[in-house]
Each structure stands twice: as C-alpha cells, then as structure tokens.
Design a protein around this motif. Structure first.
Motif, PDB file in Angstrom:
ATOM      1  N   PHE A  35       0.812  -1.210   0.000  1.00 51.92           N
ATOM      2  CA  PHE A  35       0.000   0.000   0.000  1.00 51.92           C
ATOM      3  C   PHE A  35       0.847   1.263   0.000  1.00 51.92           C
ATOM      4  O   PHE A  35       0.457   2.273  -0.595  1.00 51.92           O
TER       5      PHE A  35
ATOM      6  N   ALA B 182      -4.844  -1.346  -1.541  1.00 52.14           N
ATOM      7  CA  ALA B 182      -5.709  -1.503  -0.366  1.00 52.14           C
ATOM      8  C   ALA B 182      -6.959  -2.289  -0.706  1.00 52.14           C
ATOM      9  O   ALA B 182      -7.355  -3.200   0.028  1.00 52.14           O
ATOM     10  N   PHE B 183      -7.595  -1.961  -1.826  1.00 51.80           N
ATOM     11  CA  PHE B 183      -8.822  -2.675  -2.199  1.00 51.80           C
ATOM     12  C   PHE B 183      -8.532  -4.136  -2.511  1.00 51.80           C
ATOM     13  O   PHE B 183      -9.216  -5.042  -2.027  1.00 51.80           O
ATOM     14  N   PHE B 184      -7.496  -4.375  -3.320  1.00 58.49           N
ATOM     15  CA  PHE B 184      -7.231  -5.752  -3.750  1.00 58.49           C
ATOM     16  C   PHE B 184      -6.806  -6.618  -2.571  1.00 58.49           C
ATOM     17  O   PHE B 184      -7.203  -7.786  -2.469  1.00 58.49           O
TER      18      PHE B 184
ATOM     19  N   ARG C 228      -7.591  -6.200   0.570  1.00 60.31           N
ATOM     20  CA  ARG C 228      -8.763  -6.432   1.399  1.00 60.31           C
ATOM     21  C   ARG C 228      -9.628  -7.533   0.788  1.00 60.31           C
ATOM     22  O   ARG C 228     -10.143  -8.417   1.480  1.00 60.31           O
ATOM     23  N   ASP C 229      -9.763  -7.477  -0.523  1.00 62.19           N
ATOM     24  CA  ASP C 229     -10.563  -8.468  -1.239  1.00 62.19           C
ATOM     25  C   ASP C 229      -9.943  -9.856  -1.123  1.00 62.19           C
ATOM     26  O   ASP C 229     -10.635 -10.844  -0.857  1.00 62.19           O
TER      27      ASP C 229
ATOM     28  N   MET D  44     -11.533 -13.195   0.535  1.00 66.01           N
ATOM     29  CA  MET D  44     -11.893 -14.332  -0.302  1.00 66.01           C
ATOM     30  C   MET D  44     -10.938 -15.520  -0.137  1.00 66.01           C
ATOM     31  O   MET D  44     -11.323 -16.652  -0.394  1.00 66.01           O
ATOM     32  N   PHE D  45      -9.676 -15.255   0.204  1.00 70.20           N
ATOM     33  CA  PHE D  45      -8.693 -16.342   0.301  1.00 70.20           C
ATOM     34  C   PHE D  45      -8.109 -16.489   1.704  1.00 70.20           C
ATOM     35  O   PHE D  45      -7.426 -17.455   1.989  1.00 70.20           O
TER      36      PHE D  45
ATOM     37  N   ASP E 233      -6.607  -1.543   5.819  1.00 71.89           N
ATOM     38  CA  ASP E 233      -7.904  -2.025   6.289  1.00 71.89           C
ATOM     39  C   ASP E 233      -8.086  -3.472   5.859  1.00 71.89           C
ATOM     40  O   ASP E 233      -8.156  -3.782   4.679  1.00 71.89           O
TER      41      ASP E 233
ATOM     42  N   SER F  82     -10.636  -5.266   7.195  1.00 74.02           N
ATOM     43  CA  SER F  82     -11.981  -5.651   7.639  1.00 74.02           C
ATOM     44  C   SER F  82     -12.792  -6.154   6.457  1.00 74.02           C
ATOM     45  O   SER F  82     -12.428  -5.957   5.297  1.00 74.02           O
TER      46      SER F  82
ATOM     47  N   PHE G  36     -15.609  -6.516   3.635  1.00 70.33           N
ATOM     48  CA  PHE G  36     -16.243  -5.523   2.764  1.00 70.33           C
ATOM     49  C   PHE G  36     -17.469  -6.113   2.074  1.00 70.33           C
ATOM     50  O   PHE G  36     -18.562  -5.591   2.171  1.00 70.33           O
ATOM     51  N   ILE G  37     -17.286  -7.246   1.423  1.00 66.30           N
ATOM     52  CA  ILE G  37     -18.386  -7.833   0.652  1.00 66.30           C
ATOM     53  C   ILE G  37     -19.147  -8.857   1.488  1.00 66.30           C
ATOM     54  O   ILE G  37     -20.369  -8.857   1.526  1.00 66.30           O
ATOM     55  N   LEU G  38     -18.412  -9.723   2.174  1.00 66.82           N
ATOM     56  CA  LEU G  38     -19.065 -10.837   2.887  1.00 66.82           C
ATOM     57  C   LEU G  38     -19.236 -10.503   4.360  1.00 66.82           C
ATOM     58  O   LEU G  38     -18.776 -11.244   5.226  1.00 66.82           O
TER      59      LEU G  38
ATOM     60  N   PRO H  97     -14.277 -18.169   0.969  1.00 70.66           N
ATOM     61  CA  PRO H  97     -14.963 -19.009  -0.027  1.00 70.66           C
ATOM     62  C   PRO H  97     -14.206 -19.232  -1.329  1.00 70.66           C
ATOM     63  O   PRO H  97     -14.519 -20.176  -2.040  1.00 70.66           O
TER      64      PRO H  97
END
Lengths: 380, 187
Positions: B100, B107-109, B111-112, B116-117, B126, B128, B130-132, B140
């Motif tokens: 970052f 930051a977005f990637f 966090r994602d 997800m992994f 961050d 924390s 975001f989606i799930l 998942p």
C-alpha cells in the motif's frame, strides 16, 4: 513543540452525526451504500459499504465450462455488458493461441461502441437526475432504448447479448442492419445539441457540478483512476489507443480530455466521447461491407474443451475505465481462476471515499454518478 | 521513450537476484520473483521505470502445491507496457506484506484477497470485511470450499406449491408441464 508553547485545547461538543446513504436510495447507483459522517450538511468522512450485489461470479466460473461462462460474464456489469464478453473471450483466445477472423473483430468493435454510447447516455442521464433535471434522464434512457432495439435485432438480447464467444462472434448481422445502425447514429447525433441546450450548458448543472468532487491528475494516478475519470484530469490515456486490441489501431478517433477533474469535467468528457463513438461506429459501418469471411474460427467441442495451461491478463476500455480479466487455466475444461478487475473497484470505493469528504450531502450522489461507479463490478 | 519494453528494464532487473523474465510480446513482460524481493522490485519499477499504475492484484490458489500465487499487474504510461510480477507464498499461514505504501489501489485488492482467500497482508490499511460482512464460514474462494456442497448441506430443496398456484392448477391452468416433462422427446 516546546512545553511552554503547549496550550490545552478544550474540544467543543461534537456536532457530527452518521448517516446511511443507501443501499435503497434514489441517489445511489445500484445497490450500494455509503456510510457518511456529517457536520451540518458537510461530509467529514465517508466509508463505502458493498456486497449487496455479490453473486460470487469468480467462484461460479471455476465450476463451469469455458463456454458456459459466456452467459455469466455480461451480468457482472449491467449498463455496459459487452466489454465483459469481449474481454473474457479475448483471454480464452490468448490461452488457446487462437486467431479471430477480421470480420468478427470489426463486429466486436461495433458492439463495443454501441454499448459505450448506451452506457454514456445512461450515466449522464443519471448525473442529470441527481441535480434535479429528470427530463435529461428520461431522454437519455429513451435514446439508449434505440440502441437496445438494435441489439435486440442483432443478437436477440436487449441487455445481455451473449454474442461474443471465444473464437469470434455467434453469428453475422441480419440483412440491412447497417442501414439501421446508420439511422440510429444520425438520430443520436441530432439529439446531441438538444442535450447541450437542456443539460450541458444549463447553469444549474454547471454551477452545481463545477468544483464538485475535484481531483487533480496526480491524485488520479495515485488512486488508480482510469477511463473517462482519468481523462477528465487532463491525461489522454485510452486502452483502445495505447494498448490496442481488436482493430482499434485501424480506426481514427480522438481522445477527449478536460483539465479540471471535477464532476463537470468528468461528465463533459463522456459527452465528447459520445461523439467519438458515433464517429467510430460510422467508420465500422463503412468498413464492414468490404470485410468478408467467416465470423468465427472453428473451436473444439465446447463440452469437452480442454484449454491449454497458462495465464493471461487481457484488458479493454469499457465505458467506465480499464476492465481487466486475469484468467488461469490448468489445462482442464474449466478455468482454474478468473479474476475480474472492474474499473469501479477503484472509483466506487477508495476514490469515492476520498472525494466525498468536504462535499455537501446533496452532492454525494452527483459525485458517485460523475465517477460512473458500477457497484456490481465491485461486488462481482 | 520507446513504446516497447526496452533493454533498460533488463538492466534494472539485474540489480535483483533470483528474477526470471519472460517476454510474452512487445507490451507484456512476466517476472517471476521470490516473495522476499517483490517490494524491492516494485519500488524499482515504480521509482525508476515509471510503472505507476497498479492494475490488479490477483490471488491464485494452487492447493496441490499448498501455495498461493500473487500476481501484480503494473502498467507504465510512459513505455506503454504491462509487467506482471508473480510470487508464491505458503498457503499456511498465508501472510504477506502490503504494498500500500507504494500503490494505493493495493488496499482494495488486498482487502478483497483477505476476504476471499484468507491471506493476511501486514501493513495494509484495512483488513476488515467488505463484501461478505455476514459470512462466518471459511474464505470461499479457496479451492477446498465447495460452494455447491455447502448449498446442499445448508438449504433443503422445496417443492414450489403455493396455495394460489394450487387453485389455478385445479382449474386446469398453472404449470401444465414440468421442466422434466418438457425436456422429454415426443414419441
């Protein structure tokens, strides 16, 4: 600071409060939310809250055949689905080392540009609605419908066409279709002065959008901004020209830019891109009759299609910015991994959070629409 | 500056050990590098070669090798070329450093990917959800998570027979042919 200069500050009682902006809010684009902290009606902090449109596309794609995913990808971005199809197909073609017939490439360009026009009409209609000018939105949606009519005749689908497949396109155009494309382009071009009078030179729009959500070029580059939002800060970058794909290197078009980088500039860039896209469509209409040949190459049996192991990152210029697909194959009949890099994953999260700060509450929706944020691209 | 990837990139990369470079075409370069050296590589690419745009970070789960692959796509507006930097990290514990401070889009990637992994990025602003936000199960996108099996375990199949449909069916309307019947060929 020296100890003798230190003065204790007594903090006044806080006048700040939090507000949920979305997910069900007429000013938010799609199902998306912003948690904003306000002082009076000025935003002091904003936090994006996504996930309302998460459908697990990337996981679903790993469980489906390469050809089945064609029906899945356009659903990732509703207003502008064609770049999704083209980008995924291009990735599979790279992995297979497959040549796409020239006619199919021109047809794809025609689809991409029609989709761009439809998406831009939708977006600046939405921007107009957030400034209270609903007529522009109704006009925009009605004119977009003309393009959807073309798509319906051409592919059978108004919104999701499922027309581009690895190796080319599904079928050729119906007879006399290019004439109707020309007519529609003439019509939309004749509408542009009306839009200028009603919206783009409207003092309400100019006063409200000027200096709203501004970002300079350096900030845009730092935050990973792409597409029309980047061009609104003065950088003439376009994937179509600078990292060309399909037959864009044979097409003549300008890259409109604006310097201020505010909401006004971002929407004005889209207005100018409309004209460029009409110009591109006209070139394709002129060129297509002289390009004969098949519209797709022979692909193996799609139900038992083992794509050679490898990885590739393909990208196209969607109406919102740089759209990328990172696709990995392990040699099987299904993808090992597909990662969708939607341009809005930057614009709707980090950029929006930064630009909303300092804006007034009534301008937050305007900033979001001027960024052309597409939440389903973020959630996937 | 040339519009293709130029030899100066090679000279630059000689400063780092353990780098494998493959040119895919005039605009695409693939770099495989040890995970420890990636921040140095990115710093050089950004600071001295103009790769200022981080296009994406992708995580690929190689469960058989018990590794995660992280792929960083970097674009240079000057040389108009795309470098993809590939690293492998151990699947367990799945920890890596954030980039970052070099690239804010990370930051977005990151966090994602964490969501997800389950890969944790140290130093990312961050981590924390975001989606799930309402998901308490395993990350998942990991290969061992079977979404279809989870659906079958968690939910049960129900026959769709609401009262209003029953009334219509009794009058001879409604669904006259089930999908199974519709698929059967006519004799």
């Amino acid at each position: 600071m020296r100890p003798e200069n230190y003065q204790a500050i007594s903090h006044p009682p806080s006048n700040e409060y939090e507000l949920n902006f979305g997910p069900n809010h007429p000013g938010i684009e799609g199902n998306y939310a912003l948690k904003v902290k306000l002082h009076g009606d000025v935003v002091v902090a904003a936090r994006a809250d996504g996930g309302y449109l998460h459908r697990g596309f990337e996981k679903l794609m790993e469980g489906r055949l390469w050809i089945q995913n064609i029906a899945l990808v356009p659903r990732i971005c509703v207003p502008d689905p064609v770049p999704m199809e083209v980008c995924y197909s291009m990735a599979v073609e790279v992995l297979n080392d497959m040549e796409v017939p020239e006619r199919a490439q021109w047809l794809r360009v025609l689809q991409l540009e029609l989709s761009r026009i439809a998406a831009h009409l939708f977006t600046f209609g939405g921007h107009a609605a957030t400034t209270g000018m609903y007529t522009t939105m109704y006009w925009g949606v009605a004119d977009r419908d003309q393009i959807l009519d073309l798509f319906e005749e051409w592919t059978g689908g108004r919104v999701y066409h499922i027309y581009n497949i690895p190796g080319g396109v599904r079928r050729d155009m119906p007879a006399g279709f290019l004439d109707r494309v020309s007519c529609t382009m003439d019509y939309i071009e004749s509408r542009l002065p009306d839009y200028d009078n009603l919206f783009f030179t409207n003092q309400v729009f100019v006063d409200r959008a000027r200096d709203t959500g501004p970002m300079n070029q350096q900030q845009a580059l730092e935050w990973g901004v792409t597409g029309p939002n980047l061009r609104a800060t003065g950088l003439a970058f376009d994937v179509r020209r600078d990292d060309p794909y399909l037959v864009y290197d044979q097409i003549d078009f300008d890259i409109p830019t604006e310097a201020p980088g505010d909401a006004w500039a971002r929407t004005l860039v889209r207005r100018q891109e409309l004209k460029q896209s009409i110009h591109i469509v006209r070139q394709v209409v002129e060129k297509l009759p002289s390009v004969s040949g098949p519209v797709r190459t022979q692909i193996p049996n799609p139900l038992a299609w083992n794509v050679p192991a490898g990885e590739t990152y393909t990208r196209v210029e969607s109406s919102k910015g740089e759209l990328g697909y990172y696709v990995v194959s392990d040699g099987g009949d299904k993808p090992h991994r597909v990662h969708v890099r939607g341009p809005s994953s930057m614009h709707a999260v980090q950029v929006l959070e930064q630009l909303a700060v300092g804006a007034r509450l009534e301008d937050v929706a305007q900033i979001m629409f001027s960024l052309d944020a597409c939440p389903p691209e973020v959630d996937r | 500056m040339s519009k293709t990837v130029t030899p100066w990139l090679d000279n630059l990369l000689q400063e780092i050990e353990g780098v494998e470079i493959r040119r895919k075409d005039s605009r695409r370069v693939r770099i495989d590098i040890a995970a420890d050296s990636l921040p140095t590589l990115l710093e050089l690419l950004r600071g001295r070669a103009g790769y200022v745009h981080l296009s994406a970070i992708t995580c690929v789960d190689w469960i058989d090798e018990s590794q995660f692959e992280l792929v960083y796509q970097l674009w240079s507006y000057e040389s108009q070329s795309l470098v993809s930097a590939h690293i492998r990290i151990a699947r367990e514990p799945g920890v890596y450093v954030s980039v970052f401070d070099l690239y804010q889009p990370a930051a977005f990637f990151e966090r994602d990917i964490h969501e997800m992994f389950g890969v944790y990025f140290e130093g990312s602003p961050d981590m924390s959800k975001f989606i799930l936000t309402e998901w308490n199960g395993p990350p998942p996108m990991r290969k061992e998570f079977d979404a279809e099996a989870w659906v079958n375990e968690t939910f049960e199949w129900k026959e769709y027979q609401p009262d209003w449909l029953k009334e219509i069916t009794e009058q001879g309307g409604g669904i006259v042919k089930t999908p199974e019947e519709a698929r059967q060929k006519k004799p």
